[in-house]
Design a protein around this motif. Structure first.
Motif, PDB file in Angstrom:
ATOM      1  N   ASP A  58      12.849  -8.269 -15.986  1.00  0.00           N
ATOM      2  CA  ASP A  58      12.318  -9.486 -15.375  1.00  0.00           C
ATOM      3  C   ASP A  58      12.693  -9.620 -13.899  1.00  0.00           C
ATOM      4  N   VAL A  59      13.391  -8.623 -13.356  1.00  0.00           N
ATOM      5  CA  VAL A  59      13.582  -8.492 -11.907  1.00  0.00           C
ATOM      6  C   VAL A  59      13.149  -7.077 -11.541  1.00  0.00           C
ATOM      7  N   VAL A  60      12.286  -6.953 -10.540  1.00  0.00           N
ATOM      8  CA  VAL A  60      11.703  -5.655 -10.190  1.00  0.00           C
ATOM      9  C   VAL A  60      11.923  -5.379  -8.714  1.00  0.00           C
ATOM     10  N   LEU A  61      12.531  -4.234  -8.397  1.00  0.00           N
ATOM     11  CA  LEU A  61      12.682  -3.802  -7.008  1.00  0.00           C
ATOM     12  C   LEU A  61      11.600  -2.774  -6.709  1.00  0.00           C
ATOM     13  N   LEU A  62      10.777  -3.056  -5.687  1.00  0.00           N
ATOM     14  CA  LEU A  62       9.701  -2.146  -5.297  1.00  0.00           C
ATOM     15  C   LEU A  62      10.051  -1.445  -3.993  1.00  0.00           C
ATOM     16  N   PRO A  63       9.514  -0.238  -3.787  1.00  0.00           N
ATOM     17  CA  PRO A  63       9.699   0.425  -2.489  1.00  0.00           C
ATOM     18  C   PRO A  63       9.164  -0.454  -1.373  1.00  0.00           C
ATOM     19  N   GLY A  64       9.883  -0.493  -0.256  1.00  0.00           N
ATOM     20  CA  GLY A  64       9.445  -1.318   0.868  1.00  0.00           C
ATOM     21  C   GLY A  64       8.374  -0.659   1.692  1.00  0.00           C
ATOM     22  N   SER A  65       8.307   0.668   1.674  1.00  0.00           N
ATOM     23  CA  SER A  65       7.322   1.400   2.464  1.00  0.00           C
ATOM     24  C   SER A  65       6.661   2.443   1.584  1.00  0.00           C
ATOM     25  N   VAL A  66       5.381   2.239   1.255  1.00  0.00           N
ATOM     26  CA  VAL A  66       4.707   3.189   0.378  1.00  0.00           C
ATOM     27  C   VAL A  66       4.506   4.525   1.071  1.00  0.00           C
ATOM     28  N   GLU A  67       4.625   4.562   2.394  1.00  0.00           N
ATOM     29  CA  GLU A  67       4.438   5.821   3.110  1.00  0.00           C
ATOM     30  C   GLU A  67       5.503   6.837   2.733  1.00  0.00           C
ATOM     31  N   ARG A  68       6.678   6.370   2.317  1.00  0.00           N
ATOM     32  CA  ARG A  68       7.755   7.290   1.947  1.00  0.00           C
ATOM     33  C   ARG A  68       7.770   7.555   0.442  1.00  0.00           C
ATOM     34  N   HIS A  69       6.824   6.987  -0.267  1.00  0.00           N
ATOM     35  CA  HIS A  69       6.815   7.117  -1.718  1.00  0.00           C
ATOM     36  C   HIS A  69       5.403   7.481  -2.149  1.00  0.00           C
ATOM     37  N   GLY A  70       4.991   8.725  -1.896  1.00  0.00           N
ATOM     38  CA  GLY A  70       3.632   9.135  -2.198  1.00  0.00           C
ATOM     39  C   GLY A  70       3.254   8.911  -3.651  1.00  0.00           C
ATOM     40  N   GLU A  71       4.251   8.960  -4.551  1.00  0.00           N
ATOM     41  CA  GLU A  71       3.980   8.763  -5.969  1.00  0.00           C
ATOM     42  C   GLU A  71       3.564   7.325  -6.255  1.00  0.00           C
ATOM     43  N   TYR A  72       3.950   6.400  -5.379  1.00  0.00           N
ATOM     44  CA  TYR A  72       3.687   4.985  -5.601  1.00  0.00           C
ATOM     45  C   TYR A  72       2.907   4.421  -4.422  1.00  0.00           C
ATOM     46  N   ASP A  73       1.579   4.642  -4.399  1.00  0.00           N
ATOM     47  CA  ASP A  73       0.793   4.067  -3.330  1.00  0.00           C
ATOM     48  C   ASP A  73       0.597   2.577  -3.605  1.00  0.00           C
ATOM     49  N   THR A  74      -0.009   1.881  -2.643  1.00  0.00           N
ATOM     50  CA  THR A  74      -0.134   0.437  -2.773  1.00  0.00           C
ATOM     51  C   THR A  74      -0.908   0.047  -4.022  1.00  0.00           C
ATOM     52  N   ALA A  75      -1.973   0.788  -4.323  1.00  0.00           N
ATOM     53  CA  ALA A  75      -2.772   0.465  -5.506  1.00  0.00           C
ATOM     54  C   ALA A  75      -1.937   0.580  -6.777  1.00  0.00           C
ATOM     55  N   ALA A  76      -1.118   1.627  -6.858  1.00  0.00           N
ATOM     56  CA  ALA A  76      -0.279   1.805  -8.049  1.00  0.00           C
ATOM     57  C   ALA A  76       0.741   0.678  -8.176  1.00  0.00           C
ATOM     58  N   LEU A  77       1.326   0.287  -7.069  1.00  0.00           N
ATOM     59  CA  LEU A  77       2.306  -0.799  -7.115  1.00  0.00           C
ATOM     60  C   LEU A  77       1.637  -2.121  -7.459  1.00  0.00           C
ATOM     61  N   ARG A  78       0.456  -2.358  -6.890  1.00  0.00           N
ATOM     62  CA  ARG A  78      -0.282  -3.564  -7.256  1.00  0.00           C
ATOM     63  C   ARG A  78      -0.539  -3.599  -8.755  1.00  0.00           C
ATOM     64  N   GLY A  79      -0.938  -2.444  -9.304  1.00  0.00           N
ATOM     65  CA  GLY A  79      -1.202  -2.383 -10.730  1.00  0.00           C
ATOM     66  C   GLY A  79       0.035  -2.665 -11.562  1.00  0.00           C
ATOM     67  N   LEU A  80       1.167  -2.091 -11.164  1.00  0.00           N
ATOM     68  CA  LEU A  80       2.422  -2.348 -11.879  1.00  0.00           C
ATOM     69  C   LEU A  80       2.731  -3.840 -11.921  1.00  0.00           C
ATOM     70  N   VAL A  81       2.618  -4.465 -10.758  1.00  0.00           N
ATOM     71  CA  VAL A  81       2.977  -5.883 -10.660  1.00  0.00           C
ATOM     72  C   VAL A  81       1.963  -6.750 -11.399  1.00  0.00           C
TER      73      VAL A  81
END
Length: 293
Positions: free
Chosen positions: A75-98
């Motif tokens: 119930d607490v989620v820490l996301l990468p602050g810069s998707v540029e350094r996390h190719g595995e987690y692009d913005t679309a993927a993070l949006r989907g997770l959230v």
């Protein structure tokens, strides 16, 4: 002067019945996960269970699940602050997770404002959104914690639908070790504006100036290696002095910054008093950084 949170403002018991999902496992994510774990927080690392990152996290004693499962479980989620350094987690993927796996009352924490202000990450209705931006890289955040100190941080709450976002974020910052040095209260908008302005009006122009200086020196017949050392390493030495002691470290005993006299200054102390207001702010900020005291 900004508000600063200290250890007395935190109630770590707020995290006792909550689980934290740390998405990714670069140096900064690892520092969050390990510091929280060592403070007694239940942490799950969200990476592919078959990846080398999963093996590393498990070796360090952390629980691992897929990003989707980690977010669903916690119930607490820490996301990468810069998707540029996390190719595995692009913005679309993070949006989907959230969007798909958080619930009302959950808290999503980002490590910089960029993913929200520039990449457009949003949280569903009823989900809280906050930022904890450590002043230091992942290795520094971990080392300071292990040494009984902590890296200061910038903290902000962008959405507080539950009414508990600030209290939970403050407890999280304490578990991270950030409150040992202090957490400066800001907003996501201010962090994003400061970073964007500094990049456009300071960092990018400085890079262009360094490149032009190198080119001019080489054109004058100076060896490339000599020119490189003068403009790059010379700049680093000067910046290191400023970071460690402020611009006043450039003043001689007579208070002169370089060859220009500081108005009315006859000592470093007087020169510091006569200096730009950022000197006073710099002294306050440096006092929060145990590694440069």
């Amino acid at each position: 002067m900004s508000s600063v949170l200290d250890p007395d403002s935190a109630d770590l018991s707020l995290l006792q019945d909550r689980q934290v999902a740390v998405i990714g496992y670069d140096a900064l994510a690892a520092a969050h996960a390990l510091n929280l774990r060592d403070s007694g927080v239940d942490v799950w690392v969200g990476v592919s269970p078959e990846s080398r990152l999963a093996a590393r996290a498990e070796t360090e004693g952390l629980s691992v699940a897929s990003p989707e499962e980690a977010v669903r479980r916690c119930d607490v989620v820490l996301l990468p602050g810069s998707v540029e350094r996390h190719g595995e987690y692009d913005t679309a993927a993070l949006r989907g997770l959230v969007a798909e796996h958080t619930e009302p009352g959950d808290l999503v924490i980002v490590t910089s404002a960029g993913i929200v202000r520039e990449a457009g990450l949003a949280v569903p209705e009823g989900v809280d959104l906050a930022m904890l931006k450590a002043v230091g890289d992942g290795d520094r955040v971990r080392d300071e914690y292990l040494d009984g100190r902590g890296c200061p941080a910038l903290v902000a709450v962008a959405r507080d639908g539950s009414g508990a976002a600030w209290a939970t974020l403050t407890a999280y910052a304490a578990a991270m070790g950030a409150l040992r040095s202090g957490a400066i209260v800001t907003t996501l908008a201010h962090d994003a504006e400061a970073v964007a302005y500094a990049e456009a009006h300071l960092h990018a122009p400085v890079q262009r100036m360094v490149e032009r200086a190198f080119e001019e020196l080489v054109a004058r017949g100076v060896e490339e290696e000599v020119a490189y050392l003068a403009v790059v390493h010379g700049l680093k030495e000067r910046v290191d002095q400023i970071v460690d002691g402020g611009f006043a470290t450039q003043h001689g005993p007579d208070g002169r910054p370089g060859s220009d006299p500081a108005s009315g200054a006859t000592s470093r102390r007087e020169a510091a008093r006569a200096a730009h207001p950022l000197e006073r702010v710099g002294r306050r900020v440096r006092a929060m950084m145990s590694w440069i005291r």
